[in-house]
Motif scaffolding. Structure first.
Motif, PDB file in Angstrom:
ATOM      1  N   ILE A   5       0.834  -1.209   0.000  1.00 50.12           N
ATOM      2  CA  ILE A   5       0.000   0.000   0.000  1.00 50.12           C
ATOM      3  C   ILE A   5       0.869   1.260   0.000  1.00 50.12           C
ATOM      4  CG2 ILE A   5      -0.233  -0.118   2.525  1.00 50.12           C
ATOM      5  CD1 ILE A   5      -3.016   1.153   2.176  1.00 50.12           C
ATOM      6  N   ARG A   6       1.982   1.235   0.729  1.00 51.25           N
ATOM      7  CA  ARG A   6       2.868   2.403   0.732  1.00 51.25           C
ATOM      8  C   ARG A   6       3.553   2.562  -0.614  1.00 51.25           C
ATOM      9  NH1 ARG A   6       8.183   3.339   2.279  1.00 51.25           N
ATOM     10  NH2 ARG A   6       8.431   1.120   2.737  1.00 51.25           N
ATOM     11  N   GLY A   7       3.955   1.435  -1.217  1.00 58.42           N
ATOM     12  CA  GLY A   7       4.571   1.501  -2.535  1.00 58.42           C
ATOM     13  C   GLY A   7       3.611   1.997  -3.602  1.00 58.42           C
ATOM     14  N   ARG A   8       2.352   1.557  -3.510  1.00 57.85           N
ATOM     15  CA  ARG A   8       1.355   2.028  -4.480  1.00 57.85           C
ATOM     16  C   ARG A   8       1.132   3.525  -4.363  1.00 57.85           C
ATOM     17  NH1 ARG A   8      -1.211  -2.742  -2.764  1.00 57.85           N
ATOM     18  NH2 ARG A   8      -2.734  -1.600  -1.515  1.00 57.85           N
ATOM     19  N   GLU A   9       1.140   4.027  -3.148  1.00 58.76           N
ATOM     20  CA  GLU A   9       0.972   5.471  -2.968  1.00 58.76           C
ATOM     21  C   GLU A   9       2.140   6.231  -3.598  1.00 58.76           C
ATOM     22  OE1 GLU A   9       0.455   8.751   0.645  1.00 58.76           O
ATOM     23  OE2 GLU A   9       0.499   6.592   1.088  1.00 58.76           O
ATOM     24  N   GLN A  10       3.366   5.717  -3.426  1.00 57.54           N
ATOM     25  CA  GLN A  10       4.534   6.380  -4.015  1.00 57.54           C
ATOM     26  C   GLN A  10       4.481   6.340  -5.544  1.00 57.54           C
ATOM     27  OE1 GLN A  10       7.806   4.274  -2.276  1.00 57.54           O
ATOM     28  NE2 GLN A  10       7.591   5.242  -0.264  1.00 57.54           N
ATOM     29  N   ILE A  11       4.062   5.195  -6.086  1.00 54.41           N
ATOM     30  CA  ILE A  11       3.966   5.076  -7.548  1.00 54.41           C
ATOM     31  C   ILE A  11       2.915   6.031  -8.085  1.00 54.41           C
ATOM     32  CG2 ILE A  11       3.347   3.505  -9.430  1.00 54.41           C
ATOM     33  CD1 ILE A  11       4.539   1.240  -7.753  1.00 54.41           C
ATOM     34  N   LEU A  12       1.787   6.131  -7.402  1.00 56.30           N
ATOM     35  CA  LEU A  12       0.742   7.052  -7.840  1.00 56.30           C
ATOM     36  C   LEU A  12       1.252   8.492  -7.848  1.00 56.30           C
ATOM     37  CD1 LEU A  12      -2.372   5.562  -6.029  1.00 56.30           C
ATOM     38  CD2 LEU A  12      -2.077   5.789  -8.493  1.00 56.30           C
ATOM     39  N   PHE A  57      -2.459  -4.209  -7.536  1.00 54.57           N
ATOM     40  CA  PHE A  57      -2.125  -3.444  -8.739  1.00 54.57           C
ATOM     41  C   PHE A  57      -0.605  -3.367  -8.892  1.00 54.57           C
ATOM     42  CE2 PHE A  57      -5.828  -0.784 -10.418  1.00 54.57           C
ATOM     43  CZ  PHE A  57      -6.759  -1.738 -10.044  1.00 54.57           C
ATOM     44  N   SER A  58      -0.133  -3.555 -10.108  1.00 56.74           N
ATOM     45  CA  SER A  58       1.287  -3.366 -10.406  1.00 56.74           C
ATOM     46  C   SER A  58       1.538  -1.913 -10.769  1.00 56.74           C
ATOM     47  CB  SER A  58       1.715  -4.284 -11.546  1.00 56.74           C
ATOM     48  OG  SER A  58       1.054  -3.913 -12.753  1.00 56.74           O
ATOM     49  N   GLY A  59       2.814  -1.587 -10.992  1.00 54.30           N
ATOM     50  CA  GLY A  59       3.139  -0.218 -11.392  1.00 54.30           C
ATOM     51  C   GLY A  59       2.493   0.159 -12.706  1.00 54.30           C
ATOM     52  N   ALA A  60       2.452  -0.789 -13.655  1.00 60.04           N
ATOM     53  CA  ALA A  60       1.813  -0.512 -14.942  1.00 60.04           C
ATOM     54  C   ALA A  60       0.311  -0.304 -14.766  1.00 60.04           C
ATOM     55  CB  ALA A  60       2.077  -1.653 -15.914  1.00 60.04           C
ATOM     56  N   ASP A  61      -0.316  -1.068 -13.859  1.00 62.47           N
ATOM     57  CA  ASP A  61      -1.747  -0.884 -13.608  1.00 62.47           C
ATOM     58  C   ASP A  61      -2.029   0.504 -13.027  1.00 62.47           C
ATOM     59  OD1 ASP A  61      -2.324  -3.464 -14.480  1.00 62.47           O
ATOM     60  OD2 ASP A  61      -1.975  -4.314 -12.487  1.00 62.47           O
ATOM     61  N   LEU A  62      -1.177   0.949 -12.128  1.00 64.64           N
ATOM     62  CA  LEU A  62      -1.384   2.264 -11.518  1.00 64.64           C
ATOM     63  C   LEU A  62      -1.153   3.382 -12.527  1.00 64.64           C
ATOM     64  CD1 LEU A  62       0.394   1.563  -8.116  1.00 64.64           C
ATOM     65  CD2 LEU A  62      -2.062   1.772  -8.512  1.00 64.64           C
ATOM     66  N   ALA A  63      -0.168   3.197 -13.423  1.00 67.33           N
ATOM     67  CA  ALA A  63       0.023   4.193 -14.487  1.00 67.33           C
ATOM     68  C   ALA A  63      -1.197   4.249 -15.392  1.00 67.33           C
ATOM     69  CB  ALA A  63       1.270   3.848 -15.295  1.00 67.33           C
ATOM     70  N   ASN A  64      -1.772   3.088 -15.674  1.00 59.92           N
ATOM     71  CA  ASN A  64      -2.992   3.054 -16.480  1.00 59.92           C
ATOM     72  C   ASN A  64      -4.158   3.700 -15.751  1.00 59.92           C
ATOM     73  OD1 ASN A  64      -4.669   2.229 -18.693  1.00 59.92           O
ATOM     74  ND2 ASN A  64      -5.387   0.526 -17.438  1.00 59.92           N
ATOM     75  N   LEU A  65      -4.222   3.521 -14.428  1.00 60.71           N
ATOM     76  CA  LEU A  65      -5.289   4.136 -13.633  1.00 60.71           C
ATOM     77  C   LEU A  65      -5.220   5.663 -13.746  1.00 60.71           C
ATOM     78  CD1 LEU A  65      -7.529   4.029 -11.447  1.00 60.71           C
ATOM     79  CD2 LEU A  65      -5.700   3.987  -9.742  1.00 60.71           C
ATOM     80  N   VAL A  66      -4.023   6.233 -13.601  1.00 56.37           N
ATOM     81  CA  VAL A  66      -3.877   7.693 -13.704  1.00 56.37           C
ATOM     82  C   VAL A  66      -4.249   8.167 -15.108  1.00 56.37           C
ATOM     83  CG1 VAL A  66      -2.236   9.598 -13.543  1.00 56.37           C
ATOM     84  CG2 VAL A  66      -2.123   7.728 -11.899  1.00 56.37           C
ATOM     85  N   ASN A  67      -3.844   7.410 -16.105  1.00 58.44           N
ATOM     86  CA  ASN A  67      -4.159   7.794 -17.485  1.00 58.44           C
ATOM     87  C   ASN A  67      -5.668   7.739 -17.745  1.00 58.44           C
ATOM     88  OD1 ASN A  67      -3.292   8.319 -20.329  1.00 58.44           O
ATOM     89  ND2 ASN A  67      -4.303   6.346 -20.651  1.00 58.44           N
ATOM     90  N   GLU A  68      -6.326   6.696 -17.254  1.00 61.04           N
ATOM     91  CA  GLU A  68      -7.778   6.598 -17.439  1.00 61.04           C
ATOM     92  C   GLU A  68      -8.505   7.736 -16.730  1.00 61.04           C
ATOM     93  OE1 GLU A  68      -9.606   4.742 -19.232  1.00 61.04           O
ATOM     94  OE2 GLU A  68      -8.189   3.250 -19.963  1.00 61.04           O
ATOM     95  N   ALA A  69      -8.026   8.115 -15.550  1.00 58.30           N
ATOM     96  CA  ALA A  69      -8.648   9.240 -14.845  1.00 58.30           C
ATOM     97  C   ALA A  69      -8.502  10.530 -15.648  1.00 58.30           C
ATOM     98  CB  ALA A  69      -8.023   9.394 -13.457  1.00 58.30           C
TER      99      ALA A  69
END
Length: 656
Positions: free
Chosen positions: A331-338, A363-375
């Motif tokens: 969860i901490r890593g996902r926050e940093q990636i976001l 979620f992987s790093g690629a999934d989180l990048a896709n999440l930001v892009n979709e938003a």
């Protein structure tokens, strides 16, 4: 780049056309303006008659002009009395030395057609393959396809990598060595020659390797494992040799091989014995990494999702002697990636990366990048200047549950049955122990599903207890049981096919792999068949009697949790009805509405719900037998005997 290539092609064709026109003009008749060509005897007669006014003598060629101004040409056969005849008849004489062509010009003119053909052939070969012997050309099979990025081109550093603190710490020594190798060499130490990055897809293995090169300010060669293998035996080995030769010329440097399992699989499993192309390529790579000749200053970094299939010689010390696991972020890593990816988009003040990170487990790093892009795409569709928390929630729902199929028209009876189905999932999942909390329930068709019930864990889980797994079994059957309780056994639909498949897989793994069966004990009865089709499983060496016990134990697990889910829905029949009506009205309900329903309170409307416009009445719909049945008392439905119902064949469709 494309414009430059187009201009270059246009210039080449202009030059070719100019040369062709020049040659054509050179070989064309020089006396193009002359109207006649005279025989020499006729020329002498006209001179005697006084019709010729002027001649130009150039070697043996005579060009003349009549008194009328018309031009002619003739050839002097060597008449010694010609000059006397011209002077006697008062002809103006102009003499010029014959035009002499140099030897080089004569050679060029004679060889020009052949040179032109060779030039055109070279041009087309360069266009198709990058040159005869150059990179990518037909004669460059043995050349390496590795692409080099210099330290000026690579701007990625370790600051751009988030959520992989342990992996960054592991590769930090490599960066330090490349910056100051004498620090280690003075103490007799040597840096690992190869680093193997292992992890699921999208976790940032390639980005981490690129950041090492960018941080150390050294050249970075990148290539895929499949780029080595060709249909011709020996080509891959030649490319490996060429790649290491290029790397030696730019040492210290980094070679990054992506998907190395394409060429580094264990030897002896191929059809061609030890002579096939892939194994020869692997042998050459083993020699280059640690053979008689050392490759000082060259660090090989490889990435793979399947380290278990690699050849043992590739993993021994001296080659890939350090393995770095790049796993899914917590969860901490996902926050940093976001936060890293959110730098690229304009954010509103209500965006909370920590809240988004908590709602995206797995979620992987690629999934989180896709999440930001979709938003960002959602914000652009709504013509907003900033990306808000609402856009991130929509993007998360799209990734987790699929795209909303708003154009899909469902009958009211199907919508109601879907509502009962999803409400059954939600209620059972809410009440069984250790189950993940309900996140959202929707009867809006998404992807291939008519409805979705989403659960999100409150924290990351790395293992599952037997109680938690059995709770998942119960919740998976909640949808089918809700249909059965409301409409009867004969009205149950195929909507639970995926639920049954997942529940059966969990129960089988509990018995055969995870040792969670009381009767069979903690033994392995089934293992993954790595050489089978799509990673299928196969039974270990078990007897027929044990196989029968395995099937019985799986059935007992399913039956026990099936009955538990049935009892939960029967005891909470009123909540099932309330949640169904809420879904029929709002189509999607959130966690807070589910909590209020289960607490016996009024659920209320979702925060972003808009009251529909009822000014236009809907079109009348013919009620089906299922809708009529849904309006009858539920006690009658449960006891309904449908054994006498007539089943008719659908027949052929009618054309309207």
């Amino acid at each position: 780049m494309k414009n430059n290539d187009m201009l270059k092609n246009i210039l080449v064709w202009v030059v070719v056309a100019t040369i062709l026109m020049t040659v054509f003009n050179h070989f064309s008749t020089q006396g193009q303006s002359a109207t006649s060509r005279l025989d020499y005897s006729d020329f002498i007669d006209q001179v005697h008659q006084g019709q010729v006014s002027q001649v130009i003598i150039e070697g043996q060629t005579i060009r003349g002009v009549y008194g009328s101004g018309q031009s002619f040409t003739t050839y002097n056969p060597g008449d010694p009395g010609l000059m006397g005849d011209l002077l006697d008849n008062r002809v103006k004489i102009t003499a010029k030395p014959p035009e002499q062509q140099s030897v080089l010009m004569q050679i060029f003119i004679s060889w020009f057609p052949m040179l032109l053909l060779i030039g055109v052939w070279i041009f087309f070969m360069r266009s198709m393959g990058g040159g005869v012997g150059g990179k990518g050309g037909p004669m460059s099979f043995g050349k390496s396809k590795a692409r080099m990025m210099t330290e000026d081109q690579n701007k990625v550093t370790l600051d751009d990598v988030a959520g992989a603190d342990e992996a960054k710490q592991e590769v930090g020594e490599i960066v330090d060595f490349l910056k100051d190798p004498t620090k280690y060499q003075n103490l007799g130490g040597s840096i690992p020659r190869g680093v193997l990055m292992v992890g699921p897809p999208g976790t940032g293995k390639t980005l981490l390797a690129k950041a090492i090169a960018g941080e150390a300010k050294v050249p970075f060669f990148t290539i895929s494992g499949s780029d080595f293998v060709e249909m011709f035996v020996g080509v891959g080995a030649s490319r490996v040799r060429d790649m290491f030769e290029q790397a030696k010329a730019h040492a210290p440097c980094i070679i990054f091989i992506d998907e190395i399992d394409a060429v580094g699989r264990s030897r002896g499993s191929g059809m061609g014995g030890g002579n096939d192309e892939r194994e020869q390529t692997l042998n050459q790579m083993l020699v280059e990494m640690d053979g008689f000749e050392g490759n000082e200053g060259i660090i090989v970094i490889a990435a793979t999702n399947r380290a278990d299939v690699l050849d043992p010689a590739l993993l021994r010390p001296g080659r890939f002697d350090r393995q770095v696991t790049v796993g899914l972020p917590d969860i901490r890593g996902r926050e940093q990636i976001l936060k890293v990816h959110m730098r690229k988009v304009p954010l509103a003040e209500d965006v909370r990366p920590s809240y988004i990170a908590r709602g995206t487990p797995g979620f992987s790093g690629a999934d989180l990048a896709n999440l930001v892009n979709e938003a960002a795409l959602f914000a652009a569709r709504e013509n907003d200047k900033l990306v808000t928390q609402k856009h991130f929630e929509k993007a998360k729902d799209k990734i987790l549950m699929g795209v909303e199929r708003k154009s899909m028209v469902m009958k009211e009876s199907e919508r109601r049955m879907t509502a009962y189905h999803e409400a059954g999932h939600a209620i059972v999942g809410y009440l069984v122990p250790e189950h993940d909390p309900v996140y959202k329930v929707s009867i809006m068709p998404r992807g291939r599903a008519l409805g979705v019930t989403m659960y999100l864990p409150e924290e990351d889980s790395y293992s599952y207890s037997k109680r938690k797994l059995e709770s998942q079994l119960s919740s998976l059957y909640g949808g089918r049981l809700a249909e059965e309780i409301i409409y009867g056994e004969d009205a149950v639909t195929t909507g639970a096919s995926n639920d049954i498949e997942r529940a059966t897989a969990i129960a089988r793994n509990m018995v055969t792999k995870w040792g969670l069966s009381d009767n069979l004990g903690p033994l392995l009865y089934e293992e993954e068949d790595r050489g089978g089709f799509m990673g299928s499983s196969r039974n270990a060496n078990v007897s027929g009697e044990v196989s029968k016990k395995i099937d019985e134990e799986i059935r007992n697990l399913i039956d026990r949790n099936y009955e538990r889910a049935r009892q939960i829905l029967v005891d909470n029949h009123d909540k099932l009805e309330i949640m169904t009506e809420c879904l029929m009205k709002y189509e999607t309900i959130d966690k807070y509405q589910v909590d209020r329903i289960m607490a016996g309170e009024e659920p209320g409307a979702p925060k972003d719900w808009i009251e529909p416009d009822d000014s236009i009445p809907p079109a009348p719909e013919v009620k089906s037998s299922l809708e009529e049945a849904s309006e009858k008392p539920k006690e009658d439905l449960i006891e309904k005997d449908m054994s006498n119902d007539e089943v008719k064949e659908p027949g052929e469709p009618k054309l309207h």
